[in-house]
Design an enzyme around this catalytic site. Structure first.
Site, PDB file in Angstrom:
ATOM      1  N   GLY A 154       0.764  -1.239   0.000  1.00 42.66           N
ATOM      2  CA  GLY A 154       0.000   0.000   0.000  1.00 42.66           C
ATOM      3  C   GLY A 154       0.794   1.287   0.000  1.00 42.66           C
ATOM      4  O   GLY A 154       0.217   2.365  -0.135  1.00 42.66           O
TER       5      GLY A 154
ATOM      6  N   GLU B 284       4.396  -6.622   1.213  1.00 43.73           N
ATOM      7  CA  GLU B 284       3.996  -7.007  -0.132  1.00 43.73           C
ATOM      8  C   GLU B 284       3.850  -5.774  -1.017  1.00 43.73           C
ATOM      9  O   GLU B 284       2.749  -5.419  -1.448  1.00 43.73           O
ATOM     10  CB  GLU B 284       2.694  -7.817  -0.064  1.00 43.73           C
ATOM     11  CG  GLU B 284       2.916  -9.191   0.549  1.00 43.73           C
ATOM     12  CD  GLU B 284       1.722  -9.691   1.357  1.00 43.73           C
ATOM     13  OE1 GLU B 284       0.668  -9.028   1.343  1.00 43.73           O
ATOM     14  OE2 GLU B 284       1.858 -10.739   2.007  1.00 43.73           O
TER      15      GLU B 284
ATOM     16  N   GLY C 224       3.931  -3.396  -4.287  1.00 43.31           N
ATOM     17  CA  GLY C 224       3.761  -3.551  -5.724  1.00 43.31           C
ATOM     18  C   GLY C 224       4.045  -2.241  -6.416  1.00 43.31           C
ATOM     19  O   GLY C 224       5.114  -2.021  -6.980  1.00 43.31           O
TER      20      GLY C 224
ATOM     21  N   CYS D 193     -13.661   4.990 -28.747  1.00 40.68           N
ATOM     22  CA  CYS D 193     -14.984   5.595 -28.882  1.00 40.68           C
ATOM     23  C   CYS D 193     -15.701   5.640 -27.530  1.00 40.68           C
ATOM     24  O   CYS D 193     -16.742   5.012 -27.335  1.00 40.68           O
ATOM     25  CB  CYS D 193     -15.795   4.813 -29.905  1.00 40.68           C
ATOM     26  SG  CYS D 193     -17.280   5.684 -30.447  1.00 40.68           S
ATOM     27  N   GLU D 194     -15.137   6.392 -26.606  1.00 39.48           N
ATOM     28  CA  GLU D 194     -15.684   6.616 -25.268  1.00 39.48           C
ATOM     29  C   GLU D 194     -15.276   8.016 -24.824  1.00 39.48           C
ATOM     30  O   GLU D 194     -14.105   8.395 -24.951  1.00 39.48           O
ATOM     31  CB  GLU D 194     -15.130   5.608 -24.246  1.00 39.48           C
ATOM     32  CG  GLU D 194     -15.452   4.161 -24.523  1.00 39.48           C
ATOM     33  CD  GLU D 194     -16.820   3.757 -24.035  1.00 39.48           C
ATOM     34  OE1 GLU D 194     -17.474   4.562 -23.335  1.00 39.48           O
ATOM     35  OE2 GLU D 194     -17.243   2.630 -24.368  1.00 39.48           O
TER      36      GLU D 194
ATOM     37  N   TYR E 137       0.027  -1.294 -12.646  1.00 39.07           N
ATOM     38  CA  TYR E 137      -1.384  -1.270 -13.029  1.00 39.07           C
ATOM     39  C   TYR E 137      -1.577  -0.568 -14.366  1.00 39.07           C
ATOM     40  O   TYR E 137      -2.528   0.185 -14.561  1.00 39.07           O
ATOM     41  CB  TYR E 137      -2.240  -0.641 -11.921  1.00 39.07           C
ATOM     42  CG  TYR E 137      -2.027  -1.329 -10.600  1.00 39.07           C
ATOM     43  CD1 TYR E 137      -2.513  -2.616 -10.392  1.00 39.07           C
ATOM     44  CD2 TYR E 137      -1.276  -0.730  -9.592  1.00 39.07           C
ATOM     45  CE1 TYR E 137      -2.275  -3.273  -9.197  1.00 39.07           C
ATOM     46  CE2 TYR E 137      -1.036  -1.389  -8.394  1.00 39.07           C
ATOM     47  CZ  TYR E 137      -1.546  -2.657  -8.201  1.00 39.07           C
ATOM     48  OH  TYR E 137      -1.301  -3.330  -7.020  1.00 39.07           O
TER      49      TYR E 137
END
Length: 447
Positions: free
Chosen positions: A265, A299, A301, A370-371, A399
Site C-alpha cells: 500500500g 507485499e 507492488g 470511442c468513449e 497497473y
C-alpha cells in the site's frame, strides 16, 4: 476526490523540470531528447513503434534495495514479497527475483507466472478473497509458503484440500482492522464495508477454530488496508496496532503466531504530492510491532514498479474544438485505464528536446477509443505537438499493461525493458491477426 488522484488541471501542476528532477531515471538530453536510463525514448519509438511500455531495470533494482535497506536499518526481520498483480511481466519479475524478492499473488495464473520467472512457491504468499478449490490445491501441491485466508468458508476449503493431499497448509488469517487508509474508494481494502479479510472482532475466535482444524498449520495474521497510501503513517500505525493487540490475545490463548504479514500500500508521488518513505514505513512497523519479536512480511507492488515504467505514445492529430484544444494520441484507455477508472493523474512529458522548451497552452489529452472517458488529462499545459511527435506518460509501471485490454479491437502494446544503454523487447506488439487467431465460429455459421 483526492488531489493526487485527479486528472483535472491545476495551477499547481509541476513543471516539466520539476517532474524530471523528482525522477532520477529520466533526463532530457539537448540532442537525443528524453532519456530513460541511458536510452533515448525517441529511438525506442522509432524502432518499436507506439504505444509502447518501457520499463527501467535500474529503477527496479534501486527501489528494491532502498526498501531492503530501510527495513534492515530499522532492525526488522522482514521478507519482501512483490505484489505481482502490479506488473507480471516476466522480465520485471526476473529483475526483482535477482534482488531477492519473493512474490505475493492472487491467482493460480500469477503463481504460474512467478514460478516461471524463478520465484518458487516456497517464497510466495497467496492472497485474495476468491481462491477456488482448484487454485488452493494447485498452490498446496507446489509447496506454497503462505495462504492468506479471508473467510471461514475459505478456511474450510483449505482444510479439505490439505487433508485430501496429505499436507498441512500454512495459513495466515487476513484481518480487516476497519481502518480508513484515506485513499481512492476503489482501492481501499481495510474498512469494515470492504470485501476483504475477517472482521477484527471475529478474528481471535476464528483463528482458534482454524488451529483446531485438520490439515492446517496456523502461522500468523495478515492485513492490507489499501493501495496508493500517501497520507502519512497514521493509517498504517492504526492497522498495525490492532494486529499487535490481536497477537497478544492469541498468545494469551496459547495459540501459535509465527509471523505478521503487513501487506503493501505504500504510495508514490504521481504528481508532486508528498509520499511516505520506506524509512517511515519501517519506523511505523518497528514502533507498533517490534516489541512482539516476530518476523514481518511486506507485499509492495506499486512502490517498486510504478516509477520504473513509462507509456510511450505518438500524436495522431491536434483538434481545435469550440472551446478547447484536443491532443489525440495513439494510446488510449484500453492501454492505460487508470485515468478513466480512478481519475488518476500521470505526468506527461514531450520526448523532443525542442518541444520540451516550447511555449505551453492548455490541452485535453485524449485517445482514439470511442468513449468520452478515454481522456488522460484535461487542461494540461503542453506545447503544440505535430502528428508523429511522442510523449511519455510517467509512473506507468504499475497497473498499466496488466490492466490493458483489446477494446475497439486495438492490439496490446509492445513492452520494452531498458538497462543502462541496453534495450530489448520483452513482449512483442500484438498483431491484428493475433486478435482473431483464437476465435472460433460455430458450425452453423460456417456453411
Amino acid at each position: 476526490m483526492a488531489t493526487a488522484l485527479s486528472l483535472a488541471p491545476s495551477s499547481a501542476d509541476p513543471t516539466f523540470a520539476e517532474l524530471l528532477a523528482a525522477r532520477p531515471s529520466l533526463s532530457m538530453h539537448a540532442h537525443d531528447g528524453l532519456l530513460f536510463e541511458d536510452v533515448p525514448l525517441a529511438r525506442v519509438a522509432a524502432e518499436h513503434g507506439t504505444p509502447t511500455w518501457v520499463y527501467s531495470a535500474g529503477t527496479l533494482r534501486r527501489r528494491f534495495r532502498a526498501l531492503r535497506a530501510a527495513l534492515d536499518g530499522a532492525g526488522l526481520r522482514a521478507g519482501i514479497h512483490y505484489a505481482a498483480k502490479a506488473n507480471d511481466s516476466q522480465a520485471v519479475l526476473r529483475v526483482l527475483r535477482g534482488e531477492g524478492a519473493g512474490a505475493d499473488i492472487v491467482s493460480a495464473g500469477e503463481l504460474r507466472a512467478t514460478m516461471a520467472a524463478g520465484i518458487p512457491a516456497a517464497e510466495t504468499v497467496f492472497s485474495g478473497v476468491g481462491k477456488t478449490a482448484d487454485e488452493i490445491r494447485f498452490a498446496l501441491g507446489h509447496g506454497i509458503y503462505q495462504l492468506n485466508a479471508e473467510s471461514a468458508e475459505e478456511i474450510a476449503m483449505i482444510s479439505a484440500a490439505a487433508v485430501a493431499l496429505g499436507v498441512r497448509a500454512p495459513v495466515s488469517l487476513r484481518v480487516n482492522p476497519d481502518v480508513d487508509a484515506r485513499t481512492h474508494a476503489k482501492i481501499t481494502t481495510g474498512k469494515a464495508d470492504n470485501k476483504f479479510g475477517i472482521p477484527f472482532e471475529d478474528a481471535a475466535a476464528l483463528y482458534a477454530h482454524m488451529a483446531a482444524l485438520p490439515g492446517i498449520r496456523p502461522i500468523g495474521i495478515a492485513t492490507h488496508i489499501g493501495s496508493q497510501i500517501t497520507d502519512g503513517m497514521s493509517a498504517f500505525r492504526a492497522a498495525y496496532a490492532r494486529l499487535a493487540e490481536l497477537v497478544g490475545a492469541l498468545r494469551e490463548q496459547g495459540l501459535p503466531v509465527e509471523r505478521i504479514d503487513c501487506g503493501g500500500g505504500l504510495g508514490i508521488p504521481y504528481r508532486d504530492e508528498p509520499a511516505p518513505t520506506p524509512e517511515a514505513l519501517a519506523g511505523a512497523i518497528k514502533a507498533t510491532l517490534g516489541h512482539l519479536g516476530l518476523p514481518v512480511m511486506l507485499e509492495p507492488g506499486r512502490w517498486l514498479v510504478g516509477p520504473a515504467g513509462v507509456l510511450l505514445a505518438s500524436v495522431v492529430l491536434q483538434k481545435q474544438g469550440a472551446a478547447r484544444r484536443f491532443l489525440v494520441l495513439d494510446a488510449a484507455m484500453n492501454d492505460l485505464i487508470r485515468p478513466a477508472m480512478y481519475e488518476a493523474w500521470h505526468g506527461i512529458l514531450p520526448v523532443s528536446p525542442v518541444a520540451h522548451v516550447a511555449p505551453l497552452s492548455p490541452a485535453d489529452v485524449v485517445g482514439p477509443v470511442c468513449e468520452s472517458g478515454d481522456t488522460f488529462a484535461k487542461g494540461r499545459a503542453l506545447p503544440i505537438l505535430s502528428p508523429g511527435e511522442c510523449v511519455a506518460f510517467l509512473d506507468a509501471g504499475a497497473y498499466g499493461a496488466v490492466m490493458s485490454s483489446t477494446y475497439n479491437a486495438r492490439p496490446l502494446a509492445a513492452e520494452v525493458m531498458v538497462d543502462g544503454h541496453r534495450c530489448a523487447v520483452i513482449r512483442p506488439r500484438q498483431t491484428h491477426e493475433d486478435l482473431l487467431a483464437h476465435q472460433r465460429l460455430p458450425e452453423w455459421l460456417t456453411a
